[in-house]
Design a protein around this motif. Structure first.
Motif, PDB file in Angstrom:
ATOM      1  N   SER A 244       0.626  -1.295  -0.074  1.00  0.00           N
ATOM      2  CA  SER A 244      -0.071  -0.222   0.157  1.00  0.00           C
ATOM      3  C   SER A 244       0.970   1.297   0.173  1.00  0.00           C
ATOM      4  O   SER A 244       0.411   2.263  -0.481  1.00  0.00           O
ATOM      5  N   TRP A 245       1.906   1.241   0.660  1.00  0.00           N
ATOM      6  CA  TRP A 245       2.836   2.322   0.804  1.00  0.00           C
ATOM      7  C   TRP A 245       3.372   2.651  -0.835  1.00  0.00           C
ATOM      8  O   TRP A 245       3.890   4.029  -1.060  1.00  0.00           O
ATOM      9  N   ALA A 246       3.421   1.885  -1.789  1.00  0.00           N
ATOM     10  CA  ALA A 246       3.772   2.101  -3.015  1.00  0.00           C
ATOM     11  C   ALA A 246       2.663   2.903  -3.821  1.00  0.00           C
ATOM     12  O   ALA A 246       1.402   2.288  -3.970  1.00  0.00           O
ATOM     13  N   ASP A 247       2.631   3.980  -4.000  1.00  0.00           N
ATOM     14  CA  ASP A 247       1.429   4.897  -4.456  1.00  0.00           C
ATOM     15  C   ASP A 247       0.587   4.366  -5.649  1.00  0.00           C
ATOM     16  O   ASP A 247      -0.600   4.682  -5.558  1.00  0.00           O
ATOM     17  N   ARG A 252      -3.304  -1.582  -9.691  1.00  0.00           N
ATOM     18  CA  ARG A 252      -3.097  -3.055 -10.146  1.00  0.00           C
ATOM     19  C   ARG A 252      -4.079  -3.897  -9.028  1.00  0.00           C
ATOM     20  O   ARG A 252      -4.231  -4.835  -9.233  1.00  0.00           O
ATOM     21  N   GLN A 253      -4.421  -3.139  -8.226  1.00  0.00           N
ATOM     22  CA  GLN A 253      -5.476  -3.717  -7.298  1.00  0.00           C
ATOM     23  C   GLN A 253      -6.738  -3.603  -7.412  1.00  0.00           C
ATOM     24  O   GLN A 253      -7.869  -4.021  -6.736  1.00  0.00           O
ATOM     25  N   ASN A 258      -4.599  -9.136  -6.410  1.00  0.00           N
ATOM     26  CA  ASN A 258      -3.019  -8.475  -6.299  1.00  0.00           C
ATOM     27  C   ASN A 258      -2.642  -8.035  -4.917  1.00  0.00           C
ATOM     28  O   ASN A 258      -1.923  -7.070  -4.825  1.00  0.00           O
ATOM     29  N   GLY A 259      -3.321  -8.722  -3.774  1.00  0.00           N
ATOM     30  CA  GLY A 259      -2.955  -8.399  -2.414  1.00  0.00           C
ATOM     31  C   GLY A 259      -3.890  -7.138  -2.092  1.00  0.00           C
ATOM     32  O   GLY A 259      -3.551  -6.451  -0.914  1.00  0.00           O
TER      33      GLY A 259
END
Length: 548
Positions: A244-247, A252-253, A258-259
């Motif tokens: 989640s910290w990857a903005d 992708r989700q 994908n998590g």
């Protein structure tokens, strides 16, 4: 006989349980029962029973007021997410003008959304005047704020901000001007979209201080929002999604893979209840979701239940005739039989068998002051290029016109819309109630294989079209040829209408330029050669009419 009924009932119950178990998060209908009728909440039912209504096929052009509290700061779309992303433009602006997101979060902007200049009657009248054949309003965005007197979301426009039922105002205006009315619902993604509000600064004086996304009702004691639970707005009392910290991970989700953190039954049911409540109250003709297929698919049955309810409810209010349109994105060929495919800021490069829609905007989705200051709006000519190209492929264009937080649009937008409206007034017969021709167009772009990126995002390939690009539409009486820009020379050639062409084997006796009249032409084996007047009729595009 009773035994047979018992067995049938037991089988039906088993089928229902099996269907429910197929979804990770089945919703509850305890508060808002799904209306029963022709449609059931399965793809098979939607695909076998749905037919796009004729009014939508003929409409071709709608306007969308994509407007809500995210317009307050004027920093553009997704600001309620980006203001929690440390170092982003929206974060910096928010900290400078309003305060740190640990102390002044998005919830605290809501009272500043006052809509003090909003006049739905005047706006919808203007939209109809410039050519809109249907009108869309924002019901809620990913910010999870309901723009109506919501039974299931206390953070709504009646309780705070404008203290008005915005959706009711839009619906009344649309009805007054006889425009089909649509509502868009985007709040299903608040679950993951707001995850940055759980973060904290990793640098500076506020390093490690949590933002306001994890506050609870108890934290509101003595605050303006006392009695309201921030979790009803932010929905962040759950673990973050993977990465989640990857903005950019949210993209992708988007389809809940994908998590992505899987939404709770309470959250899915709440969105279902809110949407069904709005359908029952305002009787929209169209509903739009910014999702892959339908909301929460494939983890929940919420979206399919909403679709079945919407179609059955619409039939019940139209004497058994289905007049409803529901949009979905990234649909496969079968799903496009049960929903209308929406392409965001883009278009396929071929004629589609079933009607579809492209949604676009003259600026950003939410009002963005920098676009205004830097003259970043689409021109009227660019809007026409998109519209004509889309219509030639059996599509409609839904155009968003950003409103400021006060409910008005700016003078640059007004100028663009008036120019567009003047063009439409002369050339609308080549748009409304037309069908695609045998080919949609000719020219370098028409002959290119322009791919769609995700749910769209290829419109830049079309807004730069020159006069080499021609697009065709037709009625039973005429063929229309629209050049996507005025040519620099008076003489132009339409290759698809060459002498002895299989596309148009009939003799051509008369050629007219809409808004002008008869023009000279010759037909050769190279094409139909037209001589346009020396003075342009406008700065947008010429439209040729050829009687069949």
């Amino acid at each position: 006989m009773k035994k047979i009924f018992f067995i049938v009932g037991a089988i039906f119950a088993m089928v229902q349980v099996t269907l429910a178990q197929a979804y990770q998060v089945p919703v509850s209908e305890a508060d808002e029962p799904m209306m029963k009728g022709t449609f059931t909440p399965t793809w098979e039912s939607l695909e076998s029973n749905y037919k796009v209504p004729d009014w939508f096929k003929n409409a071709k052009f709608g306007i969308w007021a994509h407007w809500g509290p995210q317009c307050v700061e004027g920093t553009g779309d997704w600001m309620a997410r980006s203001m929690y992303i440390e170092g982003s433009r929206e974060y910096r602006y928010h900290v400078e003008h309003y305060g740190h997101p640990s102390e002044f979060g998005f919830k605290d902007l809501l009272p500043l959304f006052k809509a003090e200049k909003w006049n739905p009657d005047k706006l919808v009248a203007f939209y109809k005047k410039i050519g809109a054949q249907y009108f869309f309003a924002l019901g809620n965005h990913h910010d999870n704020f309901d723009l109506w007197d919501s039974k299931y979301q206390p953070w709504n426009s009646m309780n705070m901000g404008p203290k008005k039922d915005i959706s009711a105002g839009w619906a009344a205006a649309a009805k007054k001007y006889n425009l089909p009315f649509g509502i868009s619902f985007h709040a299903d993604h608040a679950w993951t979209w707001y995850e940055p509000s759980q973060r904290y600064d990793r640098n500076g004086d506020k390093m490690g201080v949590s933002y306001d996304g994890t506050l609870t009702k108890a934290d509101g004691k003595g605050k303006w929002w006392e009695g309201y639970d921030p979790q009803d707005l932010y929905a962040q009392n759950h673990p973050m999604s993977k990465g989640s910290w990857a903005d950019g991970m949210i993209h992708r989700q988007w389809a809940w893979g994908n998590g992505a953190a899987i939404p709770s039954q309470k959250f899915c049911t709440n969105f279902y209840n809110r949407t069904v409540d709005a359908i029952n109250r305002y009787n929209p003709d169209l509903i739009y979701f910014d999702v892959t297929a339908v909301p929460f698919y494939p983890v929940s049955d919420a979206g399919l239940k909403i679709a079945a309810h919407f179609y059955n409810h619409n039939m019940a209010t139209h004497k058994g005739k289905l007049e409803a349109v529901m949009f979905g994105k990234i649909l496969d060929e079968n799903q496009r039989k049960g929903l209308v495919w929406d392409v965001e800021r883009g278009a396929p490069n071929k004629i589609q068998e079933t009607p579809w829609q492209s949604c676009s905007c003259i600026g950003g989705w939410h009002y963005n002051t920098s676009i205004y200051e830097n003259n970043g709006y689409k021109s009227a000519a660019s809007v026409v290029k998109l519209l004509v190209d889309i219509v030639s492929k059996n599509g409609n264009l839904l155009l968003s016109v950003p409103l400021k937080a006060d409910g008005s649009f700016d003078e640059k937008e007004e100028k663009i819309l008036n120019e567009f409206g003047a063009w439409m007034d002369i050339n609308k017969e080549a748009i409304y109630e037309t069908q695609p021709w045998k080919v949609f167009g000719e020219g370098p772009i028409a002959e290119s294989d322009i791919k769609i990126n995700a749910q769209g995002f290829n419109e830049g390939s079309y807004t730069h079209a020159t006069s080499e690009e021609k697009r065709f539409t037709q009625t039973s009486k005429a063929l229309y040829v629209t050049m996507l820009a005025w040519p620099s020379e008076q003489k132009v050639i339409v290759k698809s209408l060459a002498l002895n062409s299989n596309l148009f084997p009939k003799k051509i006796n008369r050629v007219e330029l809409l808004g002008y009249g008869k023009i000279p032409f010759t037909r050769t084996v190279e094409g139909l050669i037209l001589t346009l007047p020396s003075k342009r009729l406008n700065d947008i595009a010429p439209v040729i009419r050829i009687k069949k």
